[in-house]
Design a protein around this motif. Structure first.
Motif, mmCIF file in Angstrom:
data_model
loop_
_atom_site.group_PDB
_atom_site.id
_atom_site.type_symbol
_atom_site.label_atom_id
_atom_site.label_comp_id
_atom_site.label_asym_id
_atom_site.label_seq_id
_atom_site.Cartn_x
_atom_site.Cartn_y
_atom_site.Cartn_z
ATOM 1 N N GLN A 271 0.952 -1.216 -0.013
ATOM 2 C CA GLN A 271 0.055 0.014 0.135
ATOM 3 C C GLN A 271 0.965 1.194 0.001
ATOM 4 O OE1 GLN A 271 -2.820 0.000 3.233
ATOM 5 N NE2 GLN A 271 -3.782 -2.121 2.546
ATOM 6 N N ARG A 272 1.875 1.251 0.893
ATOM 7 C CA ARG A 272 2.627 2.438 0.900
ATOM 8 C C ARG A 272 3.358 2.538 -0.154
ATOM 9 N NH1 ARG A 272 7.045 3.814 5.734
ATOM 10 N NH2 ARG A 272 8.057 5.633 4.920
ATOM 11 N N TRP A 273 3.862 1.747 -0.835
ATOM 12 C CA TRP A 273 4.550 1.700 -1.884
ATOM 13 C C TRP A 273 3.972 2.170 -3.239
ATOM 14 C CZ3 TRP A 273 7.125 -2.941 -5.200
ATOM 15 C CH2 TRP A 273 8.098 -2.581 -6.018
ATOM 16 N N MET A 274 2.794 1.526 -3.448
ATOM 17 C CA MET A 274 1.789 1.972 -4.506
ATOM 18 C C MET A 274 1.489 3.398 -4.416
ATOM 19 S SD MET A 274 1.934 -0.471 -6.734
ATOM 20 C CE MET A 274 3.571 -0.625 -6.215
ATOM 21 N N VAL A 275 1.149 3.991 -3.308
ATOM 22 C CA VAL A 275 0.685 5.145 -3.117
ATOM 23 C C VAL A 275 1.418 6.342 -3.393
ATOM 24 C CG1 VAL A 275 -0.341 6.772 -1.536
ATOM 25 C CG2 VAL A 275 -1.496 4.721 -1.599
ATOM 26 N N SER A 276 2.910 5.650 -2.875
ATOM 27 C CA SER A 276 4.122 6.586 -3.111
ATOM 28 C C SER A 276 4.226 6.892 -4.496
ATOM 29 C CB SER A 276 5.265 6.259 -2.475
ATOM 30 O OG SER A 276 5.652 5.112 -2.741
ATOM 31 N N ILE A 277 4.039 5.690 -5.312
ATOM 32 C CA ILE A 277 4.326 5.543 -6.731
ATOM 33 C C ILE A 277 3.407 6.461 -7.485
ATOM 34 C CG2 ILE A 277 4.928 4.134 -8.932
ATOM 35 C CD1 ILE A 277 5.899 2.134 -6.890
ATOM 36 N N HIS A 278 2.070 6.228 -7.136
ATOM 37 C CA HIS A 278 0.869 6.927 -7.900
ATOM 38 C C HIS A 278 0.253 7.701 -6.961
ATOM 39 C CE1 HIS A 278 1.669 3.551 -10.843
ATOM 40 N NE2 HIS A 278 1.607 2.771 -9.896
ATOM 41 N N PRO A 279 0.607 9.017 -6.678
ATOM 42 C CA PRO A 279 -0.104 9.893 -5.791
ATOM 43 C C PRO A 279 -1.176 10.211 -6.482
ATOM 44 C CG PRO A 279 1.700 10.793 -6.969
ATOM 45 C CD PRO A 279 1.776 9.618 -7.222
ATOM 46 N N ILE A 325 4.076 -14.554 -5.322
ATOM 47 C CA ILE A 325 3.365 -13.006 -5.389
ATOM 48 C C ILE A 325 3.357 -12.369 -6.808
ATOM 49 C CG2 ILE A 325 3.374 -10.955 -4.314
ATOM 50 C CD1 ILE A 325 4.723 -12.203 -2.065
ATOM 51 N N PRO A 326 2.237 -12.232 -7.166
ATOM 52 C CA PRO A 326 2.058 -11.567 -8.846
ATOM 53 C C PRO A 326 2.727 -10.196 -8.860
ATOM 54 C CG PRO A 326 -0.087 -11.617 -7.800
ATOM 55 C CD PRO A 326 0.811 -12.425 -6.689
ATOM 56 N N TRP A 327 3.691 -10.003 -8.755
ATOM 57 C CA TRP A 327 4.234 -8.781 -8.683
ATOM 58 C C TRP A 327 4.260 -8.068 -10.230
ATOM 59 C CZ3 TRP A 327 5.224 -6.678 -4.123
ATOM 60 C CH2 TRP A 327 5.630 -7.588 -3.173
ATOM 61 N N THR A 328 4.572 -8.804 -11.282
ATOM 62 C CA THR A 328 4.644 -8.191 -12.597
ATOM 63 C C THR A 328 3.236 -8.042 -12.963
ATOM 64 O OG1 THR A 328 6.828 -9.021 -12.800
ATOM 65 C CG2 THR A 328 5.349 -8.579 -14.628
ATOM 66 N N GLU A 329 2.301 -9.371 -12.885
ATOM 67 C CA GLU A 329 1.034 -9.640 -13.470
ATOM 68 C C GLU A 329 0.226 -8.444 -12.945
ATOM 69 O OE1 GLU A 329 3.095 -11.799 -12.166
ATOM 70 O OE2 GLU A 329 3.258 -13.530 -13.450
ATOM 71 N N THR A 330 0.159 -8.156 -11.755
ATOM 72 C CA THR A 330 -0.859 -7.131 -11.024
ATOM 73 C C THR A 330 -0.291 -5.786 -10.788
ATOM 74 O OG1 THR A 330 -1.793 -9.267 -9.733
ATOM 75 C CG2 THR A 330 -2.432 -7.233 -8.804
ATOM 76 N N LEU A 331 0.781 -5.706 -10.488
ATOM 77 C CA LEU A 331 1.295 -4.336 -9.868
ATOM 78 C C LEU A 331 2.335 -3.852 -10.962
ATOM 79 C CD1 LEU A 331 2.205 -4.834 -6.378
ATOM 80 C CD2 LEU A 331 0.089 -3.904 -7.144
ATOM 81 N N VAL A 333 5.281 -4.403 -11.465
ATOM 82 C CA VAL A 333 6.621 -4.001 -10.990
ATOM 83 C C VAL A 333 7.643 -5.424 -10.971
ATOM 84 C CG1 VAL A 333 5.968 -2.013 -9.450
ATOM 85 C CG2 VAL A 333 5.905 -4.351 -8.702
ATOM 86 N N THR A 334 8.770 -5.437 -10.834
ATOM 87 C CA THR A 334 9.692 -6.619 -10.664
ATOM 88 C C THR A 334 9.776 -7.057 -9.214
ATOM 89 O OG1 THR A 334 11.697 -5.446 -10.851
ATOM 90 C CG2 THR A 334 10.715 -5.739 -12.733
ATOM 91 N N ARG A 335 10.063 -8.176 -9.176
ATOM 92 C CA ARG A 335 10.245 -8.840 -7.714
ATOM 93 C C ARG A 335 11.526 -8.193 -7.069
ATOM 94 N NH1 ARG A 335 12.894 -12.491 -4.781
ATOM 95 N NH2 ARG A 335 11.711 -13.693 -3.186
ATOM 96 N N SER A 336 12.501 -8.090 -8.116
ATOM 97 C CA SER A 336 13.695 -7.395 -7.613
ATOM 98 C C SER A 336 13.548 -5.936 -7.145
ATOM 99 C CB SER A 336 14.888 -7.612 -8.490
ATOM 100 O OG SER A 336 14.511 -6.521 -9.742
ATOM 101 N N ASP A 337 12.654 -5.243 -7.970
ATOM 102 C CA ASP A 337 12.569 -3.848 -7.258
ATOM 103 C C ASP A 337 11.931 -3.904 -5.850
ATOM 104 O OD1 ASP A 337 13.699 -2.752 -9.483
ATOM 105 O OD2 ASP A 337 11.767 -2.480 -10.648
ATOM 106 N N ALA A 338 10.742 -4.772 -5.941
ATOM 107 C CA ALA A 338 9.927 -4.985 -4.685
ATOM 108 C C ALA A 338 11.021 -5.476 -3.506
ATOM 109 C CB ALA A 338 8.820 -6.015 -4.623
ATOM 110 N N ARG A 339 12.110 -6.105 -3.665
ATOM 111 C CA ARG A 339 12.938 -6.689 -2.689
ATOM 112 C C ARG A 339 13.766 -5.623 -2.367
ATOM 113 N NH1 ARG A 339 12.564 -10.618 0.080
ATOM 114 N NH2 ARG A 339 12.795 -8.602 1.545
ATOM 115 N N ALA A 340 14.328 -4.638 -3.373
ATOM 116 C CA ALA A 340 15.074 -3.512 -2.956
ATOM 117 C C ALA A 340 14.391 -2.408 -1.897
ATOM 118 C CB ALA A 340 15.689 -2.825 -3.927
#
Length: 738
Positions: A271-279, A325-331, A333-340
């Protein structure tokens, strides 16, 4: 400390040294009218200097010194000899064998007034005041029943040098002693309140008397995380300026007293990540639908993970994502980015302030000891305390025991069946349980399962759930009786195993599980967070709310040797099956490998994000020697325990409630406690019988011939020869048979 003084030709306030300096400058800047003024100047300086040595005359309402008492004592009638300021200060010291005297304070003295003739002996008056003050202090200590022997770390062991060796933080100030009786971890706060410098703790490398002294360490002056206790919606509404902004560390003052501290769950993180990316657009408002840019977020929050995920047999790559977790399919974004981003946002708990520059090294992660096998989401463990993570055990390769709220479950992965072994969800006044028990730690070994609770509760039962069980209280201290760690070890003098309880009230207690009687109670100076007993059950390593770990005798609790090298509180330790190595882990994000023959550090290994909360050496007969290091979230590391030069890292998303080897060493189970994406993750052994070194040394804890007669090895010779077949696919297995 606010120092209030009576007027000496004007009103002065502040610290004693500043007051004395101002007084000296004021008087020196003007010509003294007579010799009397000079004498009175010396008297005033001596009186103010004496205040710093006697903090007992304090106004309880304002916490300020009643300087009038000191001044009156100094200005009492008596022969006077002019003295310098330094002599006035030195005269205030009292020998240890001097007797307390009596005296009567004279009237309040104002600088510049006439003493009415007669000189004043500053030294005699200050000495008189010291004696009267200490007499009152001694009387208070006698009335309160305080005994210096209560400082001993272990009550039933008398150190030969205890009377001659002072505590590193020893002071004759009874107010400080009284304060530390009730607030043992707040000494620095006391000094800050009094505006006095805290004494430095001087510790010799091998002084065993250190073991008995309560050493106070500096705490961090940090604020609580900005997101603590605030909903994600409110947090986003307040506009996080930097999406990578880290929450502040948690203060040490609420360690062991609050369990609401935690990092972001995976849903909160997304939630926090997506809202910060898409204000959201300025002024956006709707009642019927969510903003288009946040629709993928709603899909992710409502996504249901499969109940079971298995690594495909034809999967050729090294890494397989068990969580799927469907990082690419749903959000998108890549798993590596989510990891970082997740690593950057994760808060590593620590209690002490220390330099981040250390000599630890991060081992290369190129080993392939284990590989991802399966994940099961039908059952989840739960974490009740944010620092205690021993909430899962693996008594067999097909059985997992775990803590969930107030119950201990036994789960069979192959069938999916789970049954309750220990139920502490109901109040039981006969056993001392006033409310449902929050389980803080548990352990299964040697045919027993033991659970410890937040208010000193414990429960014991057989691992198969068929034998007798019993409950009780480890300690009646409901306020600070949390059970930090439980261990189960063989009994050297009897058939039944022994339970070792480390409680937050600074006690180690030994339980005879056959009679349900505590046979030993060892008191220490700091809470112990983890213990590990040597394989021969004669020595024990303890680590807790101190940077130092200690080796003690398991039967008596006598100190043997300190293990010094960490810089923060410790939460994990382990003793290798061959008794040669000890591993200790700390909130300073390091693991130190100690040589148990010389008590010297061999290697200092750095973690990735946070300090390891759990350490496990691989069992005998489990293949190449490894050390399982578990971070509080997102990672486990499997270190080569032969040379300690390399490791393997498995990363995922979620807080970890525990990790353990199966008894045969063929599997590692990890309890991922995330409410949405968590479950139990299984990793299977890939390497068996590998040999290392220039001389082709065996990497097992014992040779193949020794394993045949070793009771610790649960597999027979034929099973060990065929165990590599577990990782074969059906096609590979049939090909091998043909």
């Amino acid at each position: 400390m606010d120092t209030s003084s009576h007027s000496f030709g004007g009103r002065m306030s502040g610290r004693e040294d500043e007051t004395s300096l101002n007084l000296t400058e004021t008087v020196t800047s003007t010509n003294m009218a007579s010799e009397v003024d000079r004498r009175l100047h010396d008297v005033g300086v001596a009186a103010l200097a004496a205040v710093a040595q006697f903090p007992r005359p304090v106004n309880n309402q304002s916490d300020s010194f009643i300087v009038s008492e000191v001044v009156n004592a100094v200005t009492s009638a008596g022969p006077f000899e002019p003295r310098s300021m330094n002599s006035g200060v030195s005269s205030g010291r009292r020998g240890p064998h001097q007797q307390a005297g009596t005296g009567t304070a004279g009237p309040e003295f104002v600088f510049g007034s006439n003493l009415g003739g007669g000189d004043v002996d500053v030294e005699a008056i200050l000495q008189n005041f010291i004696q009267r003050t200490e007499a009152r202090q001694n009387a208070f200590a006698t009335d309160s029943g305080y005994d210096d022997s209560q400082k001993d770390m272990i009550m039933d062991y008398e150190s030969a040098t205890m009377e001659d060796t002072a505590s590193p933080t020893h002071t004759s100030d009874n107010e400080l002693e009284d304060f530390l009786q009730f607030y043992p971890d707040e000494e620095e706060y006391y000094y800050k309140r009094k505006q006095r410098p805290a004494p430095d703790a001087e510790m010799t490398d091998y002084d065993l008397d250190d073991f008995y002294n309560s050493i106070n360490y500096e705490e961090l002056e940090m604020d609580l995380p900005q997101t603590l206790g605030v909903s994600m919606a409110d947090a986003f509404e307040n506009h996080f300026a930097d999406p990578l902004e880290l929450p502040g560390p948690h203060p040490a003052s609420i360690i062991h007293t609050s369990t609401y501290e935690r990092n972001l769950t995976i849903d909160e993180f997304i939630q926090r990540w997506m809202v910060s990316i898409h204000p959201l657009p300025q002024g956006f408002h709707t009642e019927s639908r969510i903003p288009p840019q946040l629709r993928p977020l709603s899909k992710m929050i409502s996504w249901q993970p499969p109940q079971e995920t298995a690594r495909p047999h034809n999967w050729r790559r090294d890494f397989y994502d068990l969580q799927q977790i469907p990082w690419t399919e749903t959000l998108r974004v890549t798993r590596s980015d989510a990891r970082a981003v997740r690593d950057a946002w994760y808060t590593s708990y620590h209690n002490l302030d220390y330099s981040q520059v250390g000599h630890a090294k991060r081992l290369p992660a190129h080993e392939t000891f284990f590989r991802e096998s399966s994940m099961h989401t039908s059952h989840k463990a739960s974490i009740e305390h944010f620092q205690l993570r021993n909430l899962m055990s693996t008594p067999a390769h097909n059985t997992v025991h775990y803590a969930s709220r107030s119950k201990i479950f036994s789960w069979t992965p192959s069938t999916g069946d789970a049954r309750c072994l220990i139920d502490m969800s109901q109040a039981d006044p006969e056993s001392g349980f006033l409310d449902p028990v929050k389980i803080s730690t548990m352990k299964t070994a040697h045919g027993l399962t033991i659970a410890g609770g937040f208010c000193g509760e414990y429960a014991v039962c057989s691992s198969n759930g068929t034998g007798p069980s019993f409950k009780g209280l480890v300690t009646p201290d409901f306020n600070d009786g949390i059970t930090n760690h439980v261990d189960i070890i063989p009994n050297r003098t009897g058939p039944s195993p022994t339970g070792v309880f480390a409680s937050n009230d600074k006690h180690l207690r030994i339980l005879d599980t056959e009679t349900n009687i505590f046979t030993s109670d060892q008191e220490l100076s700091q809470p112990i967070n983890c213990t590990a007993t040597s394989p021969d059950s004669r020595l024990r390593v303890v680590i807790g709310d101190s940077p130092d770990a200690w080796i003690i005798e398991s039967d008596t609790g006598r100190p043997v040797h300190p293990l010094r090298g960490h810089r923060d509180f410790g939460f994990a330790c382990a003793w290798s099956p061959d008794m040669r190595h000890i591993a200790t882990s700390n909130q300073d994000k390091t693991v130190i490998i100690w040589d148990a023959r010389t008590w010297r550090p061999l290697e200092t290994i750095d973690s990735d994000v946070a300090g390891y909360r759990s350490l496990r050496f691989s069992p005998v007969g489990g293949g190449p020697r490894t050390l399982l290091c578990t971070e509080p979230a997102d990672r486990i590391s499997i270190v080569d325990a032969q040379l300690y030069r390399s490791r393997q890292v498995h990363d995922f998303f979620g807080e970890i409630g525990g990790a353990d080897y199966s008894p045969d060493g063929g599997e590692i189970w990890v309890a991922n406690t995330d409410a949405h994406f968590g479950g139990f993750m299984r990793y299977e052994r890939r390497q068996w019988g590998r040999r290392v070194g220039l001389t082709d040394l065996p990497s097992e804890w014992a040779t193949e011939e020794e394993l045949e007669g070793d009771s610790r090895c649960v597999l027979g010779k034929r099973e060990r020869e065929l165990r590599f077949m577990r990782g074969l696919s059906d096609v590979e297995h049939e090909s091998l048979i043909l």
